[in-house]
Motif scaffolding. Structure first.
Motif, mmCIF file in Angstrom:
data_model
loop_
_atom_site.group_PDB
_atom_site.id
_atom_site.type_symbol
_atom_site.label_atom_id
_atom_site.label_comp_id
_atom_site.label_asym_id
_atom_site.label_seq_id
_atom_site.Cartn_x
_atom_site.Cartn_y
_atom_site.Cartn_z
ATOM 1 N N VAL A 125 0.831 -1.201 0.000
ATOM 2 C CA VAL A 125 0.000 0.000 0.000
ATOM 3 C C VAL A 125 0.867 1.253 0.000
ATOM 4 N N LEU A 126 1.911 1.256 0.822
ATOM 5 C CA LEU A 126 2.787 2.427 0.919
ATOM 6 C C LEU A 126 3.511 2.693 -0.391
ATOM 7 N N LEU A 127 4.196 1.672 -0.908
ATOM 8 C CA LEU A 127 4.980 1.852 -2.126
ATOM 9 C C LEU A 127 4.101 1.906 -3.362
ATOM 10 N N GLY A 128 2.953 1.205 -3.319
ATOM 11 C CA GLY A 128 2.054 1.206 -4.462
ATOM 12 C C GLY A 128 1.520 2.585 -4.781
ATOM 13 N N ARG A 129 1.438 3.471 -3.777
ATOM 14 C CA ARG A 129 0.960 4.827 -4.018
ATOM 15 C C ARG A 129 1.943 5.649 -4.840
ATOM 16 N N MET A 130 3.151 5.123 -5.034
ATOM 17 C CA MET A 130 4.165 5.861 -5.788
ATOM 18 C C MET A 130 4.418 5.225 -7.156
ATOM 19 N N VAL A 131 3.582 4.260 -7.536
ATOM 20 C CA VAL A 131 3.769 3.561 -8.804
ATOM 21 C C VAL A 131 2.570 3.829 -9.703
ATOM 22 N N PRO A 132 2.792 4.371 -10.905
ATOM 23 C CA PRO A 132 1.663 4.591 -11.817
ATOM 24 C C PRO A 132 0.853 3.315 -12.020
ATOM 25 N N ILE A 133 -0.420 3.458 -12.239
ATOM 26 C CA ILE A 133 -1.392 2.384 -12.438
ATOM 27 C C ILE A 133 -1.749 1.730 -11.111
ATOM 28 N N PHE A 134 -0.733 1.263 -10.365
ATOM 29 C CA PHE A 134 -0.995 0.614 -9.078
ATOM 30 C C PHE A 134 -1.498 1.593 -8.025
ATOM 31 N N ARG A 135 -1.282 2.893 -8.244
ATOM 32 C CA ARG A 135 -1.666 3.897 -7.238
ATOM 33 C C ARG A 135 -3.119 3.736 -6.820
ATOM 34 N N SER A 136 -3.984 3.504 -7.788
ATOM 35 C CA SER A 136 -5.405 3.338 -7.487
ATOM 36 C C SER A 136 -5.752 1.894 -7.175
ATOM 37 N N LEU A 137 -5.196 0.965 -7.948
ATOM 38 C CA LEU A 137 -5.605 -0.438 -7.850
ATOM 39 C C LEU A 137 -5.297 -1.046 -6.490
ATOM 40 N N ILE A 138 -4.230 -0.612 -5.832
ATOM 41 C CA ILE A 138 -3.810 -1.244 -4.583
ATOM 42 C C ILE A 138 -4.837 -1.055 -3.475
ATOM 43 N N SER A 139 -5.708 -0.059 -3.602
ATOM 44 C CA SER A 139 -6.714 0.192 -2.568
ATOM 45 C C SER A 139 -7.771 -0.904 -2.515
ATOM 46 N N VAL A 140 -8.065 -1.521 -3.655
ATOM 47 C CA VAL A 140 -9.137 -2.520 -3.711
ATOM 48 C C VAL A 140 -8.782 -3.785 -2.925
ATOM 49 N N PRO A 141 -7.615 -4.418 -3.169
ATOM 50 C CA PRO A 141 -7.282 -5.594 -2.353
ATOM 51 C C PRO A 141 -7.125 -5.267 -0.875
ATOM 52 N N ALA A 142 -6.709 -4.052 -0.564
ATOM 53 C CA ALA A 142 -6.628 -3.663 0.845
ATOM 54 C C ALA A 142 -8.011 -3.705 1.482
ATOM 55 N N GLY A 143 -9.025 -3.301 0.738
ATOM 56 C CA GLY A 143 -10.392 -3.367 1.237
ATOM 57 C C GLY A 143 -10.914 -4.784 1.299
ATOM 58 N N VAL A 144 -10.607 -5.565 0.267
ATOM 59 C CA VAL A 144 -11.052 -6.967 0.245
ATOM 60 C C VAL A 144 -10.482 -7.717 1.440
ATOM 61 N N GLU A 145 -9.206 -7.484 1.737
ATOM 62 C CA GLU A 145 -8.554 -8.170 2.855
ATOM 63 C C GLU A 145 -8.808 -7.472 4.196
ATOM 64 N N ARG A 146 -9.585 -6.380 4.164
ATOM 65 C CA ARG A 146 -9.965 -5.649 5.379
ATOM 66 C C ARG A 146 -8.754 -5.227 6.216
ATOM 67 N N MET A 147 -7.782 -4.631 5.524
ATOM 68 C CA MET A 147 -6.685 -3.998 6.263
ATOM 69 C C MET A 147 -7.293 -2.950 7.196
ATOM 70 N N PRO A 148 -6.825 -2.853 8.445
ATOM 71 C CA PRO A 148 -7.379 -1.845 9.362
ATOM 72 C C PRO A 148 -7.404 -0.462 8.714
ATOM 73 N N LEU A 149 -8.573 0.172 8.729
ATOM 74 C CA LEU A 149 -8.737 1.438 8.016
ATOM 75 C C LEU A 149 -7.766 2.527 8.485
ATOM 76 N N PRO A 150 -7.532 2.702 9.787
ATOM 77 C CA PRO A 150 -6.566 3.734 10.201
ATOM 78 C C PRO A 150 -5.172 3.485 9.629
ATOM 79 N N LEU A 151 -4.751 2.215 9.582
ATOM 80 C CA LEU A 151 -3.446 1.883 9.009
ATOM 81 C C LEU A 151 -3.434 2.179 7.524
#
Length: 220
Positions: A125-151
């Protein structure tokens, strides 16, 4: 102040640049934040245009530099959280049900991906925000896997601040040549897309090869 008189080498009267310039001119920092939030939700909107243009506006005094960085980062977080919620609402069970219907994939592939995300999700999630294309896509699996929202929000904010700062500052320092950023980041985006296509082609080739050999043995 009309944004067109700021001395842009190519007047942003239309397209994404004109749209973003209009938002910044009308709403200031919140307009830049809105543009980036929409860019997260609709990746075809290029951050490599919106962010340097915002930096150029800051250099011309249309908005403050701190305001540009704050609002674009807030916009990135808002857009990412929306995608996170979409992934969370979509859910793991539905993901597995759809995955089971796809050709050339196995349930074990998805399970390994999930295990990888559990181990490396924070870095992704951290590094994906700095990579084109992945910047947006990485948020979806984070939600699917229910990463703690504050983190998730904290990681997204830090990663987005780094990416946004680089592009906004580039536009700020390049001035009239802000559009050079689009050229170089565009090359990076194309390189990432090529790597994705190559990886996908390799994955398909690996999946098809065992089937071909098995069919050959049966034919004997």
């Amino acid at each position: 102040m009309d944004f067109v008189i700021l001395g842009l080498p190519q007047e942003p009267a239309g397209g994404v640049a004109g749209w973003a310039a209009g938002l910044v001119d009308t709403m200031g920092g919140p307009g830049a934040g809105l543009a980036i939030a929409l860019e997260n939700l609709f990746p075809p909107l290029p951050s490599e245009v919106i962010l340097p243009l915002t930096g150029f506006a800051a250099g011309r005094g249309v908005i403050g530099l701190a305001s540009a960085l704050f609002w674009t980062t807030l916009g990135s977080v808002v857009g990412a959280v929306v995608l996170y919620w979409i992934g969370m609402l979509f859910g793991r069970d539905r993901m597995h049900a759809i995955w089971a219907r796809l050709p050339l994939v196995r349930s074990s592939d998805l399970e390994r991906t999930e295990e990888w995300f559990v181990r490396h999700g924070t870095k992704a999630v951290l590094l994906g925000r700095m990579v084109p294309i992945f910047r947006s896509l990485i948020s979806v699996p984070a939600g699917v896997e229910r990463m703690p929202l504050p983190l998730f929000v904290a990681l997204t904010a830090v990663g987005s601040l780094v990416w946004n700062s680089v592009l906004v500052m580039a536009g700020y320092w390049l001035g009239d040549r802000w559009d050079l950023v689009e050229t170089y980041v565009g090359v990076l985006s194309k390189a990432v897309l090529v790597l994705i296509l190559v990886a996908f082609a390799g994955y398909v080739a690996v999946r098809l090869r065992p089937r071909g050999r098995a069919q050959h043995r049966r034919a004997r």
